[in-house]
Write a protein that holds these residues in place. Structure first.
Motif, PDB file in Angstrom:
ATOM      1  N   ARG B   9       0.819  -1.197   0.000  1.00 20.53           N
ATOM      2  CA  ARG B   9       0.000   0.000   0.000  1.00 20.53           C
ATOM      3  C   ARG B   9       0.862   1.260   0.000  1.00 20.53           C
ATOM      4  O   ARG B   9       0.458   2.293  -0.537  1.00 20.53           O
ATOM      5  CB  ARG B   9      -0.928   0.011   1.214  1.00 20.53           C
ATOM      6  N   TYR B  35      -2.457   2.707 -13.783  1.00 22.90           N
ATOM      7  CA  TYR B  35      -2.532   4.164 -13.871  1.00 22.90           C
ATOM      8  C   TYR B  35      -1.537   4.783 -12.898  1.00 22.90           C
ATOM      9  O   TYR B  35      -1.240   4.221 -11.844  1.00 22.90           O
ATOM     10  CB  TYR B  35      -3.925   4.669 -13.480  1.00 22.90           C
ATOM     11  N   GLN B  37      -1.200   8.274 -10.672  1.00 20.48           N
ATOM     12  CA  GLN B  37      -1.921   9.464 -10.217  1.00 20.48           C
ATOM     13  C   GLN B  37      -0.974  10.333  -9.391  1.00 20.48           C
ATOM     14  O   GLN B  37      -0.681  10.026  -8.231  1.00 20.48           O
ATOM     15  CB  GLN B  37      -3.154   9.099  -9.393  1.00 20.48           C
ATOM     16  N   GLY B  42      -5.592  13.938 -12.065  1.00 23.40           N
ATOM     17  CA  GLY B  42      -6.351  12.716 -12.304  1.00 23.40           C
ATOM     18  C   GLY B  42      -5.430  11.585 -12.724  1.00 23.40           C
ATOM     19  O   GLY B  42      -4.304  11.818 -13.167  1.00 23.40           O
ATOM     20  N   PRO B  43      -5.879  10.359 -12.580  1.00 29.56           N
ATOM     21  CA  PRO B  43      -5.062   9.216 -13.009  1.00 29.56           C
ATOM     22  C   PRO B  43      -4.752   9.272 -14.500  1.00 29.56           C
ATOM     23  O   PRO B  43      -5.585   9.703 -15.301  1.00 29.56           O
ATOM     24  CB  PRO B  43      -5.948   8.013 -12.686  1.00 29.56           C
ATOM     25  N   LEU B  45      -3.353   6.779 -17.653  1.00 31.73           N
ATOM     26  CA  LEU B  45      -3.103   5.397 -18.033  1.00 31.73           C
ATOM     27  C   LEU B  45      -1.647   5.193 -18.417  1.00 31.73           C
ATOM     28  O   LEU B  45      -1.097   5.926 -19.241  1.00 31.73           O
ATOM     29  CB  LEU B  45      -3.999   5.001 -19.210  1.00 31.73           C
ATOM     30  N   GLN B  48      -2.181  -0.990 -20.630  1.00 26.03           N
ATOM     31  CA  GLN B  48      -3.401  -1.782 -20.619  1.00 26.03           C
ATOM     32  C   GLN B  48      -3.094  -3.157 -21.204  1.00 26.03           C
ATOM     33  O   GLN B  48      -2.490  -3.269 -22.268  1.00 26.03           O
ATOM     34  CB  GLN B  48      -4.486  -1.099 -21.456  1.00 26.03           C
ATOM     35  N   LEU B  91      -2.257   3.041  -9.460  1.00 27.44           N
ATOM     36  CA  LEU B  91      -3.551   2.378  -9.376  1.00 27.44           C
ATOM     37  C   LEU B  91      -3.633   1.240 -10.383  1.00 27.44           C
ATOM     38  O   LEU B  91      -3.224   1.393 -11.535  1.00 27.44           O
ATOM     39  CB  LEU B  91      -4.675   3.375  -9.671  1.00 27.44           C
ATOM     40  N   PRO B 102     -16.369  -0.964 -21.025  1.00 28.43           N
ATOM     41  CA  PRO B 102     -16.634  -1.673 -19.774  1.00 28.43           C
ATOM     42  C   PRO B 102     -16.287  -0.832 -18.558  1.00 28.43           C
ATOM     43  O   PRO B 102     -15.387   0.004 -18.601  1.00 28.43           O
ATOM     44  CB  PRO B 102     -15.713  -2.883 -19.870  1.00 28.43           C
ATOM     45  N   GLU B 103     -16.997  -1.079 -17.464  1.00 32.36           N
ATOM     46  CA  GLU B 103     -16.694  -0.402 -16.210  1.00 32.36           C
ATOM     47  C   GLU B 103     -15.380  -0.926 -15.672  1.00 32.36           C
ATOM     48  O   GLU B 103     -15.133  -2.131 -15.646  1.00 32.36           O
ATOM     49  CB  GLU B 103     -17.788  -0.645 -15.178  1.00 32.36           C
ATOM     50  N   GLN B 104     -14.518  -0.024 -15.257  1.00 34.51           N
ATOM     51  CA  GLN B 104     -13.248  -0.401 -14.655  1.00 34.51           C
ATOM     52  C   GLN B 104     -13.395  -0.355 -13.136  1.00 34.51           C
ATOM     53  O   GLN B 104     -13.937   0.599 -12.577  1.00 34.51           O
ATOM     54  CB  GLN B 104     -12.137   0.551 -15.111  1.00 34.51           C
ATOM     55  N   PHE B 106     -11.332  -0.305  -9.608  1.00 31.84           N
ATOM     56  CA  PHE B 106     -10.015   0.130  -9.176  1.00 31.84           C
ATOM     57  C   PHE B 106      -9.631  -0.479  -7.830  1.00 31.84           C
ATOM     58  O   PHE B 106     -10.469  -0.636  -6.934  1.00 31.84           O
ATOM     59  CB  PHE B 106      -9.972   1.652  -9.063  1.00 31.84           C
ATOM     60  N   GLY B 107      -8.355  -0.753  -7.696  1.00 34.27           N
ATOM     61  CA  GLY B 107      -7.797  -1.129  -6.413  1.00 34.27           C
ATOM     62  C   GLY B 107      -7.497   0.103  -5.574  1.00 34.27           C
ATOM     63  O   GLY B 107      -7.642   1.227  -6.051  1.00 34.27           O
ATOM     64  N   PRO B 108      -7.035  -0.101  -4.314  1.00 30.65           N
ATOM     65  CA  PRO B 108      -6.787   1.028  -3.411  1.00 30.65           C
ATOM     66  C   PRO B 108      -5.527   1.804  -3.750  1.00 30.65           C
ATOM     67  O   PRO B 108      -5.343   2.916  -3.269  1.00 30.65           O
ATOM     68  CB  PRO B 108      -6.644   0.361  -2.049  1.00 30.65           C
TER      69      PRO B 108
END
Lengths: 114, 115
Positions: B9, B35, B37, B42-43, B45, B48, B91, B102-104, B106-108
């Motif tokens: 983390r 990503y 950030q 903003g994040p 990319l 992918q 991220l 598609p909806e992405q 996200f992890g923490p």
């Protein structure tokens, strides 16, 4: 090319009053548009998305956004702010052709005063 | 349903050192994204993957950043050597490739500080 401009870096409202977070976009193709929310130390969460169906999109937690092609805008609104709405909000655009990658705006920090 | 997992983390390193981040996407999600950030932005990319193949790495600084997804599931992102400007939150996101956009999920994130 695609881009997003979030017109306010910070917005402060009182609890119970309306919220308006402004977003303008630029896209070479018919865009898909999203709003994501990021609470401190938590992952990004999708609030709502527009993908060419109804221009008024309803999301979670009472938020909604209206796609206005003539104004290239996708502003986020909520009738009554709650303390838990305090967070960073990102407007995001994706071309529905090509890479379909997400392009994020720079974010709007929403403060909710008691 | 378990979400996207990332570790560590937090990470603090000196400039010119190496660092690696790990991501485990949601089970069944074929597409994985990394990503960057930077604070106040903003994040953006970086790369992918579709299964274990690279779809887009146009914004990945390939002289120092590398990423792999060998078995089409977990992924690692490496920075070698790190620079001060690499300080950011990294991220990971994943999605099903079943719709037009598609909806992405996200992890923490991993917060990297380069001193």
């Amino acid at each position: 090319a695609q881009s997003v401009t979030q017109l306010d870096s910070h917005v402060s409202v009182s609890e119970g009053t309306p919220v308006l977070l402004r977003c303008n976009y630029s896209s070479s193709y018919s865009p898909s548009l999203f709003w994501y929310v990021q609470h401190p130390n938590k992952g990004l969460q999708l609030l709502l998305k527009y993908t060419s169906a109804a221009t008024l999109v309803k999301g979670i937690n009472g938020f909604e956004a209206e796609f206005k092609k003539s104004e290239t805008s996708f502003h986020l609104t909520k009738p009554s702010a709650h303390m838990s709405d305090a967070a960073e909000y990102f407007c995001v655009v994706s071309d529905r052709a090509g890479r379909r990658a997400l392009t994020f705006g720079s974010g709007t920090r929403l403060q909710v005063q008691p | 349903e378990a979400g996207v997992a990332q570790s560590p983390r937090y990470k603090i390193i000196e400039k010119r050192q190496s660092v690696a981040f790990w991501c485990n996407p949601i089970s069944g999600h074929a597409t994985l994204y990394w990503y960057q950030q930077i604070l106040g932005q903003g994040p953006k990319l970086l790369i992918q993957f579709q299964n274990n193949g690279v779809v887009d790495d146009s914004q990945l600084p390939k002289d120092r950043f590398s990423a792999e997804r060998l078995k089409g599931v977990d992924s690692t992102l490496k920075i070698q050597p790190a620079k001060l400007e690499d300080s950011a939150v990294y991220l990971c996101a994943s999605s099903l490739q079943t719709s037009e956009v598609p909806e992405q999920f996200f992890g923490p994130g991993t917060r990297l500080t380069v001193l």
